[in-house]
Design an enzyme around this catalytic site. Sequence first.
Site, short mmCIF file in Angstrom:
data_model
loop_
_atom_site.label_atom_id
_atom_site.label_comp_id
_atom_site.label_asym_id
_atom_site.label_seq_id
_atom_site.Cartn_x
_atom_site.Cartn_y
_atom_site.Cartn_z
N LYS A 10 43.87 27.14 8.14
CA LYS A 10 43.93 25.68 8.01
C LYS A 10 44.80 25.26 6.84
CE LYS A 10 40.05 23.25 9.20
NZ LYS A 10 40.12 23.06 10.64
N GLU B 189 38.98 17.78 1.38
CA GLU B 189 39.59 16.56 1.93
C GLU B 189 38.71 15.36 1.67
OE1 GLU B 189 39.90 17.21 6.15
OE2 GLU B 189 41.69 18.45 5.96
N HIS C 223 29.68 19.91 17.47
CA HIS C 223 31.06 20.35 17.66
C HIS C 223 31.33 20.87 19.07
CE1 HIS C 223 31.55 19.49 13.50
NE2 HIS C 223 30.59 20.32 13.19
N ARG D 288 46.32 26.47 23.26
CA ARG D 288 45.89 26.94 24.58
C ARG D 288 45.78 25.73 25.51
NH1 ARG D 288 41.20 26.36 21.42
NH2 ARG D 288 39.83 24.75 22.30
C1 MV4 Z 1 36.56 15.99 9.21
C2 MV4 Z 1 35.62 14.94 9.35
C3 MV4 Z 1 35.66 13.93 8.43
N1 MV4 Z 1 36.55 13.95 7.42
N2 MV4 Z 1 37.45 15.97 8.19
C4 MV4 Z 1 34.85 18.77 12.70
C5 MV4 Z 1 35.53 19.89 13.42
C6 MV4 Z 1 36.75 20.20 12.66
N3 MV4 Z 1 37.83 20.36 13.56
C7 MV4 Z 1 36.97 19.06 11.73
N4 MV4 Z 1 35.81 18.22 11.83
C8 MV4 Z 1 35.71 17.11 11.07
N5 MV4 Z 1 36.60 17.03 10.04
C9 MV4 Z 1 37.42 14.96 7.32
N6 MV4 Z 1 38.28 14.96 6.29
C10 MV4 Z 1 34.72 15.00 10.41
C11 MV4 Z 1 34.75 16.09 11.28
C12 MV4 Z 1 33.76 16.07 12.32
C13 MV4 Z 1 34.13 15.94 13.66
C14 MV4 Z 1 35.45 15.86 14.07
C15 MV4 Z 1 35.78 15.76 15.39
C16 MV4 Z 1 34.79 15.69 16.34
C17 MV4 Z 1 33.47 15.76 15.98
C18 MV4 Z 1 33.11 15.89 14.64
C19 MV4 Z 1 31.78 15.96 14.29
C20 MV4 Z 1 31.44 16.08 12.97
C21 MV4 Z 1 32.43 16.15 12.00
#
Ligand code: MV4
Length: 448
Positions: A118, A202, A237, A294
């Site tokens: 990442k 972040e 997730h 993918r």
């Molecule tokens: C975040 C966020 C809030 N702020 N980053 C969850 C999976 C991963 N791909 C990144 N995720 C998140 N990153 C920041 N800076 C909230 C999430 C997140 C989330 C993102 C997409 C779909 C569902 C989620 C559920 C909880 C948290």
Amino acid sequence: MKTITTLLIANRGEIACRIMCTAKALGLTTVAVHSAIDHSARHVREADVAIDLGGAKPADSYLLMDKIIEAAQASGAEAIHPGYGFLSENATFARKLEAAGLVFLGPPASAIDAMGSKSAAKALMEEAGVPLVPGYHGAAQDLDTFRTAAQQIGYPVLLKASAGGGGKGMKVVEREADLSEALASAQREARSAFGDERMLVEKYVLQPRHVEIQVFADQHGNCLYLNERDCSIQRRHQKVVEEAPAPGMSAELRRAMGEAAVRAAQAIGYVGAGTVEFLLDARGEFFFMEMNTRLQVEHPVTEAITGLDLVAWQIRVARGEPLPIHQDQVPLDGHAIEVRLYAEDPEGGFLPASGHLDLYREPAGGPGRRVDSGVEQGDEVSPFYDPMLAKLIAWGENREEARQRLLAMLGETVVGGFKTNLAFLQRILGHPAFAAAELDTGFIERHQ
Ligand code: MV4
């Protein structure tokens, strides 16, 4: 031009069936591989040729790279489609195929590697002008560095494991007093989960939406965005409902996000189908999250609103053909919603269910209806694999028509013999907040 007349599908279930459907329509011979328990699975029954990989567990079957390569060579397959999961984002597998003179129906190994870390991915995206959540993703990993970064960003902040993905290894920190303990604990978790304790930090985006862009690149430097999908309705997730287009998305935002996604893909030399995930905040600002290298589970909603066959495009691109249209010719027609039907128990903590499918009726076909499934009545649902039974996809002239059509499809679905999330899906689709498109990643927790 590369010749592809025989395709091996290194996967099982609905995605193996989905890929074979297009392969057959294009006149290709299909080769299935299978585990010991899958010897009479639907993907095996539907393939022209089936090859037994031996073991039962994924590690002893669908993850056996050398055995799958041998199967391709023995059956005369020139290409391998990895589907999703299993070997689909494994750069070692992509390299082994190239060394064996086989075509990988996925991106170059170097593109998979580029998105593997990442922190490294964020540095590349920054360089390419893709918007990032304000944060720190550098090499120094001491508490002071993180404290200073968090102070600059402003609390709350989110600690993420560099090697993580899909939500694993994340920790929200509300105030500076909690940072030291949270960092130590996140590092411990990352070390045990990924063997790599490196973290990034972040700004924590409140109630974001998950909006992702489907991209497609050919081997000649062309890259298109095929509109977006909203996948905000998730549980731990795990996506539950996906739709396209994203409700409320303006043409300007679509273009800005689409162009950013294309820059992301081009920055890593991408080829084939990919998805760039963004967080979209309440003010309409979007930030790069990660790129999935993918074909994704939810690709049918994109197919429904564009009329394109993404698997057919993957095969064309692998043959060396150019993309058949330009960006301004990408259709966006109507609205599509997909739900994932799982064998699991919503009353029992969503524990996966397995057993014999005694009674299984899929909704009737018809205009605006699509069912992608990997099982039929009488099949066995094994505890070894992902418990997704089918995807139901409805298309409509508008979102409400798609929603009503999908509710009708859910009403016609019958699964007897074990627990499923069918009633849970009906409650989500029927909820006034869903009908009003009040979507964000907290939807399920807020309304359960
Ligand atoms: C975040 C966020 C809030 N702020 N980053 C969850 C999976 C991963 N791909 C990144 N995720 C998140 N990153 C920041 N800076 C909230 C999430 C997140 C989330 C993102 C997409 C779909 C569902 C989620 C559920 C909880 C948290």
